[in-house]
Motif scaffolding. Structure first.
Motif, PDB file in Angstrom:
ATOM      1  N   SER A 140       0.822  -1.203   0.000  1.00 25.91           N
ATOM      2  CA  SER A 140       0.000   0.000   0.000  1.00 25.91           C
ATOM      3  C   SER A 140       0.862   1.262   0.000  1.00 25.91           C
ATOM      4  O   SER A 140       0.539   2.249  -0.676  1.00 25.91           O
ATOM      5  CB  SER A 140      -0.933  -0.005   1.212  1.00 25.91           C
ATOM      6  N   TRP A 141       1.941   1.230   0.741  1.00 26.01           N
ATOM      7  CA  TRP A 141       2.837   2.392   0.777  1.00 26.01           C
ATOM      8  C   TRP A 141       3.492   2.606  -0.585  1.00 26.01           C
ATOM      9  O   TRP A 141       3.605   3.730  -1.075  1.00 26.01           O
ATOM     10  CB  TRP A 141       3.887   2.188   1.859  1.00 26.01           C
ATOM     11  N   TRP A 142       3.938   1.516  -1.216  1.00 25.26           N
ATOM     12  CA  TRP A 142       4.536   1.634  -2.551  1.00 25.26           C
ATOM     13  C   TRP A 142       3.514   2.163  -3.555  1.00 25.26           C
ATOM     14  O   TRP A 142       3.828   3.017  -4.391  1.00 25.26           O
ATOM     15  CB  TRP A 142       5.065   0.272  -2.989  1.00 25.26           C
ATOM     16  N   ALA A 143       2.296   1.644  -3.500  1.00 22.39           N
ATOM     17  CA  ALA A 143       1.250   2.097  -4.421  1.00 22.39           C
ATOM     18  C   ALA A 143       0.905   3.561  -4.186  1.00 22.39           C
ATOM     19  O   ALA A 143       0.682   4.325  -5.146  1.00 22.39           O
ATOM     20  CB  ALA A 143       0.006   1.225  -4.265  1.00 22.39           C
ATOM     21  N   ASN A 144       0.849   3.989  -2.928  1.00 20.97           N
ATOM     22  CA  ASN A 144       0.542   5.382  -2.645  1.00 20.97           C
ATOM     23  C   ASN A 144       1.655   6.315  -3.150  1.00 20.97           C
ATOM     24  O   ASN A 144       1.367   7.389  -3.705  1.00 20.97           O
ATOM     25  CB  ASN A 144       0.348   5.560  -1.143  1.00 20.97           C
ATOM     26  N   LYS A 145       2.917   5.907  -2.995  1.00 16.65           N
ATOM     27  CA  LYS A 145       4.023   6.720  -3.495  1.00 16.65           C
ATOM     28  C   LYS A 145       3.984   6.823  -5.021  1.00 16.65           C
ATOM     29  O   LYS A 145       4.189   7.905  -5.594  1.00 16.65           O
ATOM     30  CB  LYS A 145       5.354   6.135  -3.036  1.00 16.65           C
ATOM     31  N   THR A 146       3.706   5.700  -5.690  1.00 21.09           N
ATOM     32  CA  THR A 146       3.634   5.717  -7.154  1.00 21.09           C
ATOM     33  C   THR A 146       2.485   6.595  -7.639  1.00 21.09           C
ATOM     34  O   THR A 146       2.639   7.362  -8.597  1.00 21.09           O
ATOM     35  CB  THR A 146       3.466   4.288  -7.674  1.00 21.09           C
ATOM     36  N   ARG A 147       1.347   6.514  -6.969  1.00 18.92           N
ATOM     37  CA  ARG A 147       0.206   7.335  -7.383  1.00 18.92           C
ATOM     38  C   ARG A 147       0.475   8.805  -7.122  1.00 18.92           C
ATOM     39  O   ARG A 147       0.117   9.669  -7.941  1.00 18.92           O
ATOM     40  CB  ARG A 147      -1.044   6.878  -6.620  1.00 18.92           C
ATOM     41  N   THR A 148       1.095   9.123  -5.973  1.00 19.14           N
ATOM     42  CA  THR A 148       1.391  10.524  -5.660  1.00 19.14           C
ATOM     43  C   THR A 148       2.345  11.138  -6.684  1.00 19.14           C
ATOM     44  O   THR A 148       2.156  12.286  -7.127  1.00 19.14           O
ATOM     45  CB  THR A 148       1.996  10.614  -4.251  1.00 19.14           C
ATOM     46  N   GLU A 149       3.368  10.391  -7.079  1.00 16.88           N
ATOM     47  CA  GLU A 149       4.288  10.905  -8.090  1.00 16.88           C
ATOM     48  C   GLU A 149       3.622  11.031  -9.459  1.00 16.88           C
ATOM     49  O   GLU A 149       3.961  11.930 -10.248  1.00 16.88           O
ATOM     50  CB  GLU A 149       5.510   9.978  -8.195  1.00 16.88           C
ATOM     51  N   PHE A 150       2.669  10.164  -9.748  1.00 15.37           N
ATOM     52  CA  PHE A 150       2.011  10.205 -11.054  1.00 15.37           C
ATOM     53  C   PHE A 150       1.111  11.427 -11.192  1.00 15.37           C
ATOM     54  O   PHE A 150       1.034  12.030 -12.269  1.00 15.37           O
ATOM     55  CB  PHE A 150       1.200   8.929 -11.261  1.00 15.37           C
ATOM     56  N   VAL A 151       0.421  11.798 -10.125  1.00 16.91           N
ATOM     57  CA  VAL A 151      -0.506  12.938 -10.201  1.00 16.91           C
ATOM     58  C   VAL A 151       0.151  14.261  -9.835  1.00 16.91           C
ATOM     59  O   VAL A 151      -0.484  15.312  -9.946  1.00 16.91           O
ATOM     60  CB  VAL A 151      -1.722  12.697  -9.287  1.00 16.91           C
ATOM     61  N   ASP A 152       1.401  14.229  -9.395  1.00 14.51           N
ATOM     62  CA  ASP A 152       2.085  15.459  -9.016  1.00 14.51           C
ATOM     63  C   ASP A 152       2.591  16.176 -10.265  1.00 14.51           C
ATOM     64  O   ASP A 152       3.442  15.636 -10.998  1.00 14.51           O
ATOM     65  CB  ASP A 152       3.257  15.134  -8.090  1.00 14.51           C
ATOM     66  N   PRO A 153       2.129  17.397 -10.548  1.00 17.81           N
ATOM     67  CA  PRO A 153       2.598  18.099 -11.760  1.00 17.81           C
ATOM     68  C   PRO A 153       4.037  18.588 -11.651  1.00 17.81           C
ATOM     69  O   PRO A 153       4.669  18.870 -12.667  1.00 17.81           O
ATOM     70  CB  PRO A 153       1.617  19.276 -11.884  1.00 17.81           C
ATOM     71  N   LEU A 154       4.563  18.684 -10.446  1.00 20.42           N
ATOM     72  CA  LEU A 154       5.935  19.156 -10.249  1.00 20.42           C
ATOM     73  C   LEU A 154       6.957  18.027 -10.295  1.00 20.42           C
ATOM     74  O   LEU A 154       8.161  18.294 -10.217  1.00 20.42           O
ATOM     75  CB  LEU A 154       6.051  19.898  -8.913  1.00 20.42           C
ATOM     76  N   PHE A 155       6.515  16.802 -10.387  1.00 19.86           N
ATOM     77  CA  PHE A 155       7.445  15.674 -10.453  1.00 19.86           C
ATOM     78  C   PHE A 155       7.980  15.561 -11.874  1.00 19.86           C
ATOM     79  O   PHE A 155       7.238  15.282 -12.824  1.00 19.86           O
ATOM     80  CB  PHE A 155       6.732  14.384 -10.037  1.00 19.86           C
ATOM     81  N   MET A 156       9.282  15.757 -12.040  1.00 21.84           N
ATOM     82  CA  MET A 156       9.887  15.844 -13.364  1.00 21.84           C
ATOM     83  C   MET A 156      10.450  14.514 -13.854  1.00 21.84           C
ATOM     84  O   MET A 156      10.796  14.396 -15.032  1.00 21.84           O
ATOM     85  CB  MET A 156      11.013  16.891 -13.351  1.00 21.84           C
ATOM     86  N   ASP A 157      10.559  13.538 -13.004  1.00 22.90           N
ATOM     87  CA  ASP A 157      11.083  12.245 -13.434  1.00 22.90           C
ATOM     88  C   ASP A 157      10.003  11.467 -14.189  1.00 22.90           C
ATOM     89  O   ASP A 157       8.858  11.905 -14.307  1.00 22.90           O
ATOM     90  CB  ASP A 157      11.574  11.463 -12.214  1.00 22.90           C
ATOM     91  N   ALA A 158      10.396  10.316 -14.714  1.00 19.79           N
ATOM     92  CA  ALA A 158       9.441   9.489 -15.448  1.00 19.79           C
ATOM     93  C   ALA A 158       8.334   9.021 -14.513  1.00 19.79           C
ATOM     94  O   ALA A 158       8.608   8.490 -13.427  1.00 19.79           O
ATOM     95  CB  ALA A 158      10.161   8.303 -16.079  1.00 19.79           C
ATOM     96  N   LYS A 159       7.117   9.200 -14.942  1.00 21.50           N
ATOM     97  CA  LYS A 159       5.973   8.807 -14.126  1.00 21.50           C
ATOM     98  C   LYS A 159       5.642   7.343 -14.392  1.00 21.50           C
ATOM     99  O   LYS A 159       5.526   6.922 -15.537  1.00 21.50           O
ATOM    100  CB  LYS A 159       4.775   9.694 -14.440  1.00 21.50           C
ATOM    101  N   ARG A 160       5.482   6.610 -13.309  1.00 21.28           N
ATOM    102  CA  ARG A 160       5.289   5.170 -13.413  1.00 21.28           C
ATOM    103  C   ARG A 160       3.910   4.775 -12.916  1.00 21.28           C
ATOM    104  O   ARG A 160       3.238   5.528 -12.212  1.00 21.28           O
ATOM    105  CB  ARG A 160       6.386   4.434 -12.644  1.00 21.28           C
ATOM    106  N   GLU A 161       3.529   3.556 -13.239  1.00 18.82           N
ATOM    107  CA  GLU A 161       2.242   3.002 -12.843  1.00 18.82           C
ATOM    108  C   GLU A 161       2.461   1.740 -12.020  1.00 18.82           C
ATOM    109  O   GLU A 161       3.582   1.228 -11.923  1.00 18.82           O
ATOM    110  CB  GLU A 161       1.397   2.705 -14.090  1.00 18.82           C
ATOM    111  N   LEU A 162       1.368   1.265 -11.454  1.00 19.03           N
ATOM    112  CA  LEU A 162       1.464   0.088 -10.580  1.00 19.03           C
ATOM    113  C   LEU A 162       1.688  -1.167 -11.408  1.00 19.03           C
ATOM    114  O   LEU A 162       1.012  -1.401 -12.411  1.00 19.03           O
ATOM    115  CB  LEU A 162       0.188  -0.054  -9.747  1.00 19.03           C
ATOM    116  N   GLY A 163       2.636  -1.986 -10.936  1.00 14.10           N
ATOM    117  CA  GLY A 163       2.927  -3.233 -11.624  1.00 14.10           C
ATOM    118  C   GLY A 163       2.135  -4.404 -11.083  1.00 14.10           C
ATOM    119  O   GLY A 163       1.354  -4.290 -10.129  1.00 14.10           O
ATOM    120  N   ALA A 164       2.351  -5.548 -11.688  1.00 17.57           N
ATOM    121  CA  ALA A 164       1.590  -6.743 -11.307  1.00 17.57           C
ATOM    122  C   ALA A 164       1.949  -7.230  -9.910  1.00 17.57           C
ATOM    123  O   ALA A 164       1.121  -7.827  -9.221  1.00 17.57           O
ATOM    124  CB  ALA A 164       1.828  -7.842 -12.335  1.00 17.57           C
ATOM    125  N   ALA A 165       3.183  -6.991  -9.476  1.00 21.53           N
ATOM    126  CA  ALA A 165       3.599  -7.488  -8.171  1.00 21.53           C
ATOM    127  C   ALA A 165       2.805  -6.854  -7.030  1.00 21.53           C
ATOM    128  O   ALA A 165       2.572  -7.504  -5.998  1.00 21.53           O
ATOM    129  CB  ALA A 165       5.094  -7.219  -7.970  1.00 21.53           C
TER     130      ALA A 165
END
Length: 254
Positions: A140-165
């Motif tokens: 849950s913590w990993w998923a929340n971090k990935t979602r937060t970075e994906f919706v953050d407009p100031l995050f300049m790195d590659a935006k990722r999505e949740l994997g199968a694991a």
């Protein structure tokens, strides 16, 4: 069906459920697809990036992939350290939960008395629940971090999505929590009786004998003692009255 047989089948079902959940959690450790991203340019430049707790990987359109582990353990963020620790704790506690459950199950007959086996099974269920919660917190913590970075407009790195694991880990953690909770409930009822159950055990136990036999017997002695004592006093009083109340006439002395 007897209650003991029902509990035995329930323990087997919970053990199988928790074992499957533990295997699913363990399978997520080597799986690289915790999070991924796609760089879909032209056909020749398409590439997939994916990562997990241990390494980052890249795959091109030809199917060739290359992975690189994190270069320095001390340079990692606290987020990765905590996720690694929680995942390893989930694996270790799940293993010991299986060992305790195998020892305390009614069908294995490894332990001692019924109460001792129930307490060991209760400990195994708690250990399974700890394993499930450790895994659930990690995913849950990993998923929340990935979602937060994906919706953050100031995050300049590659935006990722949740994997199968992540989804596999969620399923395994749910199986561990549910199986451990059901196992803890039934084994706790048998191995850890409440105060009222201790005082109302089956016939032959000390508490049942003390309440059923000693207290009514004492009450019967108290209820029967007063009439007997009263009758004894009354009889002695009657005899004394008869003796002192006897009259003598003149003819008795003649």
């Amino acid at each position: 069906m007897k209650y003991r047989t029902m509990v035995m089948y329930m323990e087997i079902g919970c053990f199988v459920s928790c074992l499957c959940g533990w295997i699913l959690v363990c399978s997520t450790l080597p799986t690289p697809f915790w999070s991924y991203s796609e760089n879909s340019g032209s056909v020749m430049t398409t590439a997939d990036f994916f990562s997990n707790l241990w390494q980052d990987c890249v795959s091109d359109n030809t199917g060739a992939s290359s992975c690189k582990g994190f270069p320095s353990l001390m340079a990692l963020s606290g987020f990765l350290h905590v996720c690694r620790a929680l995942t390893i704790c989930a694996v270790i506690t799940g293993f010991f939960g299986g060992v305790l459950t195998l020892i305390g199950m009614k069908c294995t007959k490894i332990g001692g008395s019924e109460i001792a086996n129930a307490r060991v099974t209760f400990a195994g269920g708690l250990t399974y629940m700890v394993s499930g919660f450790c895994g659930m917190i990690t995913y849950s913590w990993w998923a929340n971090k990935t979602r937060t970075e994906f919706v953050d407009p100031l995050f300049m790195d590659a935006k990722r999505e949740l994997g199968a694991a992540i989804f596999i880990g969620w399923g395994g953690s749910i199986l561990l929590i549910l199986g451990g909770a059901v196992q803890t409930y039934f084994s706790g009822k048998e191995g850890l009786p409440s105060g009222s159950q201790k005082e109302h055990r089956r016939p032959g136990s000390y508490a049942w004998t003390r309440q059923t036999y000693m207290l009514p017997a004492a009450a019967s002695r108290m209820s029967l003692g007063s009439p007997l004592l009263y009758e004894g006093r009354q009889s002695r009083t009657t005899r004394a009255t008869t003796k002192t109340g006897r009259t003598y006439s003149r003819d008795n002395f003649v």
